[in-house]
Design a protein around this motif. Sequence first.
Motif, PDB file in Angstrom:
ATOM      1  N   ALA A  62       0.896  -1.229   0.121  1.00  0.00           N
ATOM      2  CA  ALA A  62      -0.013  -0.008   0.056  1.00  0.00           C
ATOM      3  C   ALA A  62       0.985   1.261   0.031  1.00  0.00           C
ATOM      4  N   VAL A  63       1.858   1.111   0.795  1.00  0.00           N
ATOM      5  CA  VAL A  63       2.740   2.170   0.918  1.00  0.00           C
ATOM      6  C   VAL A  63       3.359   2.446  -0.657  1.00  0.00           C
ATOM      7  N   ALA A  64       3.711   1.566  -1.443  1.00  0.00           N
ATOM      8  CA  ALA A  64       4.325   1.726  -2.858  1.00  0.00           C
ATOM      9  C   ALA A  64       3.330   2.277  -3.467  1.00  0.00           C
ATOM     10  N   ALA A  65       1.961   1.647  -3.517  1.00  0.00           N
ATOM     11  CA  ALA A  65       1.163   2.299  -4.333  1.00  0.00           C
ATOM     12  C   ALA A  65       0.763   3.910  -4.037  1.00  0.00           C
ATOM     13  N   TRP A  66       0.832   4.091  -2.783  1.00  0.00           N
ATOM     14  CA  TRP A  66       0.700   5.569  -2.242  1.00  0.00           C
ATOM     15  C   TRP A  66       1.932   6.715  -3.019  1.00  0.00           C
ATOM     16  N   ARG A  67       3.043   6.059  -3.008  1.00  0.00           N
ATOM     17  CA  ARG A  67       3.977   6.792  -3.635  1.00  0.00           C
ATOM     18  C   ARG A  67       3.853   6.858  -5.086  1.00  0.00           C
ATOM     19  N   GLN A  68       3.353   5.970  -5.624  1.00  0.00           N
ATOM     20  CA  GLN A  68       2.926   5.732  -7.018  1.00  0.00           C
ATOM     21  C   GLN A  68       2.108   6.983  -7.364  1.00  0.00           C
ATOM     22  N   GLY A  69       0.918   6.928  -6.695  1.00  0.00           N
ATOM     23  CA  GLY A  69      -0.143   7.821  -7.302  1.00  0.00           C
ATOM     24  C   GLY A  69      -1.146   8.415  -6.006  1.00  0.00           C
ATOM     25  N   GLY A  70      -0.711   8.406  -4.864  1.00  0.00           N
ATOM     26  CA  GLY A  70      -1.438   9.361  -3.729  1.00  0.00           C
ATOM     27  C   GLY A  70      -2.584   8.411  -3.666  1.00  0.00           C
ATOM     28  N   PRO A  71      -3.790   8.981  -3.276  1.00  0.00           N
ATOM     29  CA  PRO A  71      -4.963   8.374  -3.109  1.00  0.00           C
ATOM     30  C   PRO A  71      -5.492   7.439  -4.211  1.00  0.00           C
ATOM     31  N   GLU A  72      -5.236   8.190  -5.573  1.00  0.00           N
ATOM     32  CA  GLU A  72      -5.881   7.276  -6.413  1.00  0.00           C
ATOM     33  C   GLU A  72      -4.818   5.865  -6.664  1.00  0.00           C
ATOM     34  N   GLY A  73      -3.510   6.048  -6.496  1.00  0.00           N
ATOM     35  CA  GLY A  73      -3.027   4.749  -6.728  1.00  0.00           C
ATOM     36  C   GLY A  73      -3.211   3.800  -5.529  1.00  0.00           C
TER      37      GLY A  73
END
Length: 528
Positions: free
Chosen positions: A431-442
């Motif tokens: 989830a942290v990697a997804a947030w770094r990728q695109g914030g809330p949308e990621g």
Amino acid sequence: MSPRSASGGHRPYGNRPQGVPEGRPGASDAAAGSGLRGRPVASGRAAAADRLARADRSRTFPPLPDRTGARGLFAESWWGSAWLDALETTALDSARLARGRTYARDGHVDTINVTPGRIVATVRGSRPRPYSADIRLRTLSDEEWDVLLDAVVAEPAQLTALLAKKLPSELAEGEVRLLPGPGDLVPRCTCPDNGRPCKHAAALCFQAARLLDADPFVLLLMRGRGERELLDELSRRNATHTARETRAHTLARTRAPASDGRGPGAAPEAAARPVAVPGSDDSAGPDDGAGDPTGDRSTPASSTGGVLAREALADRPRPQLPPPLPAPPQPGQPLALPDGEGLPFDPAAIEFLAADAATRAHACVTAAGAPTAPGAAPSPCTPYSVLSAWEDAIRLAATAHPTAGLTSATRALYRDLASATGRSAADVARAVAAWRQGGPEGLALLETPWEPPAGDFDRARSALLAADLPLLRPRHNHLTDADRGIQLRFGHDNRWYPYESEPGSEDWWPTGPADPDPVGALSALLAR
């Protein structure tokens, strides 16, 4: 002779009914007639007064500027010097005092908080984290405060000096001693130095002397009472004292022989006439309103020397509020917290949360003050979307450790978050990697697939084939090649988010930044 009560004693108010408070005849009957018996009165006012009293007994001062100029006396007032004398006469090591003076002069003492009986601050030493130093001083008892306040009321010059931020020596060294004596100051500190005082507590004492120089009410607060509380009490006592003196003076005049040439019969007549109080109903003459059927006894303000209540309370135009101050260019940094043993929290985590709150507040203030085009809707009060507890925890974890590398600190953080949220440590890391990728949308794309409308998603496959890139199978908003372990996810923001996995495992992880062009996103993914 006045009537006697059943017990044989005198009743001070004659036939006042039992159970009626003195000064409020018939109050219990009025309460019963209005149906308010037993109902709490003005609880909101009492709560507001309690909050004001608590705020008045706590004062916080920002770090004082570095001391410049001569390196002689640190305090400028005689009472500030007396404060330091109480410290120096009981110090066991003059070298520690000298180092404390240097710490104070060079600005090592951070924000200072003063409450009854205690002054506390963080002091930066040689270690990265500051120490917490405090000075204790005995507060005065209620009886001592009565003696002290009566002395101020009896000598108006002392109150005038206090309001001018001066401490009269007659008051400080009177029957109730305000200034500390030898042994009255009790220093404490969280540093490992067992000196009494250590250099950190000594530095706090030197800075406290500078506070006393500027405002002696700081000393009165340490002795137990705040400035607003003291001024209100002095105002009440001064009114009582003035009324008592006026009453005594009036009685002396009425009992003295008449000397105004009107003869001996003029004194009783003057004594029988009530004393007029400016602004009150009794100030009107005996015949006022007698010829007026409405009974209007109001008099102009000029005849009484006061202001009519209806004029004082009437609505009047008020000046416009000044424009708000501009937002600072950068958010401020919170102060470093001192180390401590057995604390129920991590000081580093508190510092990070404070910095994050300052950053978000700065963004909100900046967005609120941004100009809008004529006719356009005002910008929202916050540029941040509303996040759930899980989303905000992931945001904080991604912000606290902006790099993708796994360290012992990040692993410990992920384990703590997993335990608090009921997820696994791998879920938190993903989830942290997804947030770094695109914030809330990621983060939303990581957890929830969706069905995109016809258009850009359908044209993406044709664009990939035209670029001679691998054919990806569509499912929901995903384009996937499971054999190669590559995947593109189409977001609500019309961007493509690359994912990768071990071939055949379907364990997808966000990889690389999002791209509005599917060809660019897939090309970057294949180049890894």
